[in-house]
Design an enzyme around this catalytic site. Structure first.
Site, PDB file in Angstrom:
ATOM      1  N   HIS A 148       1.960   9.236   9.917  1.00 13.20           N
ATOM      2  CA  HIS A 148       2.326   9.507   8.565  1.00 13.20           C
ATOM      3  C   HIS A 148       3.836   8.979   8.384  1.00 13.20           C
ATOM      4  O   HIS A 148       4.103   8.056   7.505  1.00 13.20           O
ATOM      5  CB  HIS A 148       2.478  11.084   8.170  1.00 13.20           C
ATOM      6  CG  HIS A 148       2.996  11.247   6.961  1.00 13.20           C
ATOM      7  ND1 HIS A 148       2.478  11.080   5.596  1.00 13.20           N
ATOM      8  CD2 HIS A 148       4.263  11.721   6.554  1.00 13.20           C
ATOM      9  CE1 HIS A 148       3.387  10.934   4.782  1.00 13.20           C
ATOM     10  NE2 HIS A 148       4.348  11.569   5.284  1.00 13.20           N
ATOM     11  N   HIS A 153       6.093   5.773   5.442  1.00 13.82           N
ATOM     12  CA  HIS A 153       7.288   5.745   4.947  1.00 13.82           C
ATOM     13  C   HIS A 153       8.311   4.448   5.428  1.00 13.82           C
ATOM     14  O   HIS A 153       9.153   4.029   4.478  1.00 13.82           O
ATOM     15  CB  HIS A 153       8.217   7.082   5.516  1.00 13.82           C
ATOM     16  CG  HIS A 153       7.776   8.134   5.000  1.00 13.82           C
ATOM     17  ND1 HIS A 153       8.160   8.727   3.608  1.00 13.82           N
ATOM     18  CD2 HIS A 153       7.058   9.393   5.206  1.00 13.82           C
ATOM     19  CE1 HIS A 153       7.735   9.881   2.982  1.00 13.82           C
ATOM     20  NE2 HIS A 153       6.946  10.214   4.235  1.00 13.82           N
ATOM     21  N   GLU A 194       6.603  10.437  -1.792  1.00 14.04           N
ATOM     22  CA  GLU A 194       5.278  10.774  -1.225  1.00 14.04           C
ATOM     23  C   GLU A 194       3.913  10.333  -2.067  1.00 14.04           C
ATOM     24  O   GLU A 194       2.807  10.098  -1.407  1.00 14.04           O
ATOM     25  CB  GLU A 194       5.134  12.241  -0.935  1.00 14.04           C
ATOM     26  CG  GLU A 194       6.165  12.863   0.023  1.00 14.04           C
ATOM     27  CD  GLU A 194       6.127  12.489   1.432  1.00 14.04           C
ATOM     28  OE1 GLU A 194       4.789  11.876   1.637  1.00 14.04           O
ATOM     29  OE2 GLU A 194       6.725  12.842   2.415  1.00 14.04           O
ATOM     30  N   SER A 213      -0.871   7.006   3.861  1.00 12.91           N
ATOM     31  CA  SER A 213      -1.193   7.389   5.183  1.00 12.91           C
ATOM     32  C   SER A 213      -2.420   8.246   5.128  1.00 12.91           C
ATOM     33  O   SER A 213      -2.855   8.801   5.944  1.00 12.91           O
ATOM     34  CB  SER A 213       0.027   8.073   5.842  1.00 12.91           C
ATOM     35  OG  SER A 213       0.246   9.316   5.314  1.00 12.91           O
TER      36      SER A 213
HETATM   37 FE    FE Z   1       6.289  12.336   4.338  1.00 10.39          FE
END
Ligand code: FE
Ligand code: PHE
Length: 293
Positions: A148, A153, A194, A213
């Protein structure tokens, strides 16, 4: 269909043991190996062949879903993560990232306290959890793991505007701690970093790491008729509660990273005041007269 979202990092709700949503459990990582700032070496020897294989399969599954659903900035940067068949070495990515935008990634054992997290971002250091989820957690893991954090990110940290936004967010977080406004600022992270969507000439695209993700939320966020998609408005966003145990009911749509950066540039002190004087908005609720996608 798996209705659970992927986990989300950066929402660091306290010192370990981390409280996360309904339950509270001891954090999974080994915090004994962390330095005072919560960073640690990426323990590369810990990865088994099964861990590398999990990474390879997760990467392949997400990559093939990106066209038409992920923003171009993400798609063009994802290869900067390096070979898709092994868990990358953080140092290799940091070298490329440093050249591109002056960011580095640093290992952490898992979720870290909010203030430590803000400080790292303000220093252009992005914390990446070093452990890999187990094969039986392939579709859903409750804490952020290395997949993730890296896949979700890191690609956008190669984008100069987004990279500046993340640093500003970190500095803003340190200020929000002093103003007792972390809950409001966390909503901004949640609904942009996010779960953010961006409007492009080709249509809506995802840029949020929690979406990118996640096996199921990527398509859901862009295409589901059940999801509410609202044009980005800072105060509206900060008033809005979010879901941590299912796909988001509301997504906020930006026009560009520049719009996001410009809208968040002003001092938030009066913004927090204004938001506190208005009613909270439940996830999924539409307000009169607002622009929805
Ligand atoms: Fe995150
Ligand atoms: N302008 C914000 C403040 O004064 C800082 C910030 C920038 C916060 C970008 C989030 C994102 O607090």
């Amino acid at each position: 269909m798996n209705e659970q979202p992927d986990f989300h990092s950066g929402i660091n709700q306290g010192v370990p043991p981390v409280t996360y949503g309904e339950g509270s459990r001891p954090p999974r990582g080994d915090y004994a190996k962390a330095r005072a700032d919560y960073t640690c070496e990426q323990d590369y020897a810990q990865y088994s062949e099964a861990d590398h294989d999990t990474y390879r399969r997760l990467y392949a599954r997400q990559l093939q879903q990106l066209p038409g659903l992920a923003c171009d900035e993400f798609i063009s940067a994802v290869q900067q993560l390096g070979a898709p068949d092994r868990i990358p070495r953080f140092d290799d990515i940091s070298e490329r990232l440093m050249r591109a935008t002056g960011w580095q990634i640093v290992g952490v054992p898992g979720l870290i306290p909010e203030e430590a997290f803000f400080k790292l971002l303000a220093e252009r250091r992005f914390p990446v959890t070093d452990w890999m989820r187990k094969p039986e957690e392939f579709d859903y893991v409750v804490e952020p793991d290395v997949f993730h954090d890296l896949f979700g990110h890191v690609p956008l940290l190669f984008n100069p505007t987004f990279a500046d936004y993340m640093q500003a967010y970190g500095a803003g977080g340190m200020k929000a701690s002093r103003l007792d406004a972390c809950e409001l600022l966390t909503r901004l992270y949640w609904y942009t970093v996010e779960f953010g969507l961006i409007d492009t000439p080709q249509g809506l695209r995802a840029y949020g790491a929690g979406i990118l993700s996640s096996a199921g939320e990527l398509r859901h966020s862009i295409e589901s008729r059940e999801a509410l998609r609202v044009g980005f408005d800072l105060q509206r966003l900060m008033r809005t509660r979010y879901r941590i145990d299912t796909y988001q009911a509301t997504y906020f749509v930006i026009d560009s990273f520049k719009q996001l950066f410009d809208a968040t540039r002003p001092d938030f002190t009066p913004v927090y005041e204004a938001v506190r004087s208005q009613p909270v908005v439940e996830a999924g609720a539409v307000l009169a007269g607002e622009r929805v996608f």
